[in-house]
Design a protein around this motif. Structure first.
Motif, mmCIF file in Angstrom:
data_model
loop_
_atom_site.group_PDB
_atom_site.id
_atom_site.type_symbol
_atom_site.label_atom_id
_atom_site.label_comp_id
_atom_site.label_asym_id
_atom_site.label_seq_id
_atom_site.Cartn_x
_atom_site.Cartn_y
_atom_site.Cartn_z
ATOM 1 N N GLN A 137 0.833 -1.208 0.000
ATOM 2 C CA GLN A 137 0.000 0.000 0.000
ATOM 3 C C GLN A 137 0.865 1.255 0.000
ATOM 4 O O GLN A 137 0.505 2.261 -0.614
ATOM 5 N N GLY A 138 2.003 1.189 0.668
ATOM 6 C CA GLY A 138 2.932 2.321 0.650
ATOM 7 C C GLY A 138 3.468 2.575 -0.747
ATOM 8 O O GLY A 138 3.638 3.730 -1.163
ATOM 9 N N LEU A 139 3.734 1.503 -1.490
ATOM 10 C CA LEU A 139 4.185 1.663 -2.876
ATOM 11 C C LEU A 139 3.092 2.293 -3.737
ATOM 12 O O LEU A 139 3.373 3.126 -4.610
ATOM 13 N N GLN A 140 1.847 1.909 -3.495
ATOM 14 C CA GLN A 140 0.747 2.489 -4.258
ATOM 15 C C GLN A 140 0.560 3.967 -3.923
ATOM 16 O O GLN A 140 0.300 4.771 -4.807
ATOM 17 N N LEU A 141 0.704 4.298 -2.650
ATOM 18 C CA LEU A 141 0.579 5.695 -2.246
ATOM 19 C C LEU A 141 1.709 6.550 -2.817
ATOM 20 O O LEU A 141 1.508 7.724 -3.150
ATOM 21 N N ALA A 142 2.888 5.975 -2.928
ATOM 22 C CA ALA A 142 4.035 6.706 -3.462
ATOM 23 C C ALA A 142 3.928 6.898 -4.968
ATOM 24 O O ALA A 142 4.683 7.679 -5.546
ATOM 25 N N ASP A 143 2.994 6.212 -5.579
ATOM 26 C CA ASP A 143 2.780 6.306 -7.027
ATOM 27 C C ASP A 143 4.092 6.065 -7.781
ATOM 28 O O ASP A 143 4.480 6.841 -8.654
ATOM 29 N N SER A 144 4.748 4.957 -7.416
ATOM 30 C CA SER A 144 6.039 4.642 -8.019
ATOM 31 C C SER A 144 5.903 3.986 -9.389
ATOM 32 O O SER A 144 6.900 3.791 -10.069
ATOM 33 N N GLY A 145 4.724 3.634 -9.756
ATOM 34 C CA GLY A 145 4.516 3.059 -11.079
ATOM 35 C C GLY A 145 4.221 1.572 -10.988
ATOM 36 O O GLY A 145 4.624 0.890 -10.047
ATOM 37 N N SER A 146 3.518 1.095 -11.989
ATOM 38 C CA SER A 146 3.096 -0.306 -11.960
ATOM 39 C C SER A 146 4.271 -1.259 -12.172
ATOM 40 O O SER A 146 4.265 -2.378 -11.648
ATOM 41 N N PHE A 147 5.302 -0.836 -12.906
ATOM 42 C CA PHE A 147 6.447 -1.702 -13.164
ATOM 43 C C PHE A 147 7.215 -1.989 -11.863
ATOM 44 O O PHE A 147 7.569 -3.133 -11.583
ATOM 45 N N VAL A 148 7.453 -0.948 -11.087
ATOM 46 C CA VAL A 148 8.172 -1.108 -9.814
ATOM 47 C C VAL A 148 7.350 -1.971 -8.864
ATOM 48 O O VAL A 148 7.879 -2.855 -8.187
ATOM 49 N N THR A 149 6.049 -1.725 -8.801
ATOM 50 C CA THR A 149 5.171 -2.518 -7.945
ATOM 51 C C THR A 149 5.200 -3.982 -8.361
ATOM 52 O O THR A 149 5.293 -4.878 -7.510
ATOM 53 N N LEU A 150 5.147 -4.238 -9.653
ATOM 54 C CA LEU A 150 5.206 -5.603 -10.171
ATOM 55 C C LEU A 150 6.536 -6.266 -9.819
ATOM 56 O O LEU A 150 6.557 -7.438 -9.413
ATOM 57 N N LEU A 151 7.628 -5.528 -9.942
ATOM 58 C CA LEU A 151 8.939 -6.079 -9.596
ATOM 59 C C LEU A 151 9.025 -6.450 -8.110
ATOM 60 O O LEU A 151 9.548 -7.515 -7.759
ATOM 61 N N ILE A 152 8.505 -5.592 -7.262
ATOM 62 C CA ILE A 152 8.554 -5.850 -5.816
ATOM 63 C C ILE A 152 7.714 -7.074 -5.465
ATOM 64 O O ILE A 152 8.151 -7.953 -4.704
ATOM 65 N N VAL A 153 6.511 -7.158 -6.012
ATOM 66 C CA VAL A 153 5.637 -8.302 -5.729
ATOM 67 C C VAL A 153 6.267 -9.587 -6.255
ATOM 68 O O VAL A 153 6.278 -10.617 -5.561
ATOM 69 N N ALA A 154 6.812 -9.551 -7.454
ATOM 70 C CA ALA A 154 7.459 -10.734 -8.037
ATOM 71 C C ALA A 154 8.683 -11.140 -7.207
ATOM 72 O O ALA A 154 8.920 -12.331 -6.981
ATOM 73 N N MET A 155 9.447 -10.150 -6.730
ATOM 74 C CA MET A 155 10.630 -10.448 -5.925
ATOM 75 C C MET A 155 10.241 -11.179 -4.639
ATOM 76 O O MET A 155 10.836 -12.200 -4.291
ATOM 77 N N PHE A 156 9.233 -10.687 -3.939
ATOM 78 C CA PHE A 156 8.820 -11.343 -2.700
ATOM 79 C C PHE A 156 8.221 -12.727 -2.968
ATOM 80 O O PHE A 156 8.457 -13.662 -2.201
ATOM 81 N N ALA A 157 7.477 -12.873 -4.057
ATOM 82 C CA ALA A 157 6.881 -14.171 -4.371
ATOM 83 C C ALA A 157 7.954 -15.203 -4.719
ATOM 84 O O ALA A 157 7.938 -16.335 -4.204
ATOM 85 N N ILE A 158 8.895 -14.826 -5.570
ATOM 86 C CA ILE A 158 9.952 -15.752 -5.984
ATOM 87 C C ILE A 158 10.874 -16.088 -4.816
ATOM 88 O O ILE A 158 11.209 -17.255 -4.587
ATOM 89 N N CYS A 159 11.259 -15.076 -4.050
ATOM 90 C CA CYS A 159 12.143 -15.316 -2.907
ATOM 91 C C CYS A 159 11.453 -16.162 -1.839
ATOM 92 O O CYS A 159 12.088 -17.008 -1.203
ATOM 93 N N SER A 160 10.157 -15.972 -1.652
ATOM 94 C CA SER A 160 9.429 -16.795 -0.686
ATOM 95 C C SER A 160 9.356 -18.247 -1.146
ATOM 96 O O SER A 160 9.510 -19.172 -0.333
ATOM 97 N N ALA A 161 9.140 -18.458 -2.426
ATOM 98 C CA ALA A 161 9.098 -19.820 -2.962
ATOM 99 C C ALA A 161 10.467 -20.499 -2.824
ATOM 100 O O ALA A 161 10.549 -21.668 -2.413
ATOM 101 N N LEU A 162 11.528 -19.778 -3.134
ATOM 102 C CA LEU A 162 12.870 -20.343 -3.003
ATOM 103 C C LEU A 162 13.232 -20.592 -1.539
ATOM 104 O O LEU A 162 13.862 -21.597 -1.214
ATOM 105 N N ALA A 163 12.827 -19.694 -0.657
ATOM 106 C CA ALA A 163 13.097 -19.870 0.771
ATOM 107 C C ALA A 163 12.327 -21.071 1.316
ATOM 108 O O ALA A 163 12.853 -21.826 2.138
#
Length: 167
Positions: free
Chosen positions: A63-89
């Motif tokens: 929600q902080g990323l959405q409020l910062a209006d950092s863009g959909s690409f950055v938001t997608l990268l962050i979500v993908a990073m946490f999903a992939i890292c969680s799966a690998l962990a």
């Protein structure tokens, strides 16, 4: 089982190998005594609550990323990073319950495992539903050490000098 882990018998002890303690369980995993079942329930509940709280924190970060209006690409990268890292962990933690992990590999994956902490918590939760996390590995090592100790300490029967000679 080695001297570095403190699992070999020491002077003044029974002389046999000692079981290696597990986190949250100590050595109760050997005979499933002293509240082993309640500890497993507590570890399962605790890891699930910690994973849920972590997801709430990640949701607030999103929600902080959405409020910062950092863009959909950055938001997608962050979500993908946490999903992939969680799966690998999750996979890495799950595999470490069955075999000893390589220390150099663990050191190189430390950052990835820190990012994917939700996956590690979930692996801990699912494993604690069936056994203490790491119990199977420790039990195999402990039983092998007991067998080896028994072979080393079993005394021969009879006097070897009275053995009949073959002609």
């Amino acid at each position: 089982m080695s001297d570095e882990t403190g699992t070999e018998g020491t002077a003044g002890s029974t002389g046999g190998p000692r079981p290696e303690p597990l986190r949250f369980f100590g050595t109760t995993w050997v005979n499933h005594d002293d509240g082993y079942t309640s500890r497993r329930i507590g570890v399962a509940a605790g890891s699930l609550v910690a994973a849920a709280a972590s997801c709430v924190v990640l949701r607030l970060a999103y929600q902080g990323l959405q409020l910062a209006d950092s863009g959909s690409f950055v938001t997608l990268l962050i979500v993908a990073m946490f999903a992939i890292c969680s799966a690998l962990a999750f996979r890495n933690t799950w595999d470490s319950f069955g075999k000893r992990p390589d220390p150099t590999r663990q050191a190189s994956l430390r950052g990835l495992l820190a990012i994917g902490f939700v996956g590690s918590l979930l692996a801990y939760f699912f494993r604690s539903l069936t056994e203490a996390p790491g119990e199977k590995l420790h039990r195999e090592e402990y039983e092998a050490a007991l067998t080896q100790h028994k072979k080393r300490t079993t005394r021969r029967t009879g006097n070897p000098s009275k053995k009949r000679r073959r002609s």
